[in-house]
Design a protein around this motif. Sequence first.
Motif, PDB file in Angstrom:
ATOM      1  N   ILE A  23       0.844  -1.203   0.000  1.00 31.06           N
ATOM      2  CA  ILE A  23       0.000   0.000   0.000  1.00 31.06           C
ATOM      3  C   ILE A  23       0.877   1.250   0.000  1.00 31.06           C
ATOM      4  N   LEU A  24       1.883   1.272   0.858  1.00 30.50           N
ATOM      5  CA  LEU A  24       2.757   2.437   0.935  1.00 30.50           C
ATOM      6  C   LEU A  24       3.518   2.647  -0.366  1.00 30.50           C
ATOM      7  N   MET A  25       3.953   1.552  -1.011  1.00 26.01           N
ATOM      8  CA  MET A  25       4.647   1.677  -2.281  1.00 26.01           C
ATOM      9  C   MET A  25       3.714   2.190  -3.375  1.00 26.01           C
ATOM     10  N   HIS A  26       2.462   1.719  -3.382  1.00 24.79           N
ATOM     11  CA  HIS A  26       1.478   2.238  -4.340  1.00 24.79           C
ATOM     12  C   HIS A  26       1.290   3.742  -4.136  1.00 24.79           C
ATOM     13  N   LEU A  27       1.207   4.165  -2.872  1.00 20.05           N
ATOM     14  CA  LEU A  27       1.041   5.585  -2.575  1.00 20.05           C
ATOM     15  C   LEU A  27       2.267   6.372  -3.018  1.00 20.05           C
TER      16      LEU A  27
END
Length: 271
Positions: free
Chosen positions: A147-151
């Motif tokens: 999720i953090l990488m997508h963000l």
Amino acid sequence: MNTMPIYFRNTPVTEPFTFDSIGNNWIQDQMNRPKGYPKYHYLQTEKGRGILKVQGKKYTLNPHEGLLIAPFIPHFYYSSDTSWQTTFITFTGTIESSISQLLDNRQIIFVEKELGIQLGAIISQMVENYETHPEDSLSISMDCYRILMHLSNGIHTQDLMKEPLYQRYVAPVIREIERHYDQNLTVQSLSRQVYITPQYLSRLFQKFLGCSTYEYLTTYRINKAKEYLMLHQRMEVQEIAGKTGFLDTSHFIAMFRKQTGVTPLEFRKIN
């Protein structure tokens, strides 16, 4: 099953990233936080529509749109519809302090519909998995990292989508890589899909992303291989190579070592 699941972490933090709270299908009440929230907090609309006011701006969150807010940033949100249904997650972990650097120190990140659909699916799967396997902390940590990488990627993508050449040639190739990285993709086949030469496509990747098309494809495959190595402890290296688009196991091991400094099996032991 709870129709409005919400979970709060109640065990010691031992993973690099994990959730402090998580929920979906949530009938969202009005919320006023004049001192903000102590964790990075992501809120996304599933159904209805919400209004979120932060740092002097007003954001309307339509279905699958979301907002990430950094810790201690004052904010206020409420429903602008009869019923506002949301998905949310707050982050913690042993390296929680690195999140700001990962996100380029952005205090607010608006997530548009296309990315929001992906994030909503990951969070829903996390909730479902936690309901059945709450002890699977490794999988939870990996999902939080995803999720953090997508963000993080979304920060740059939002700016790049204003670039006509990126939108016309690079973005479709990236989507093709994300969908079919496990297949026999080559720079030549990817360039044919957008009707330009492999050399020109690589120049565009270098201009916008700082790497060639081949480097981007290889890095994406290696990152997927890391997920397999960590989440599927008994899966053989040869099988992981095939699942991430490498036709030759020796080549996979060589590329993995080149990017990470260790072999796949050494990576698995370390992690």
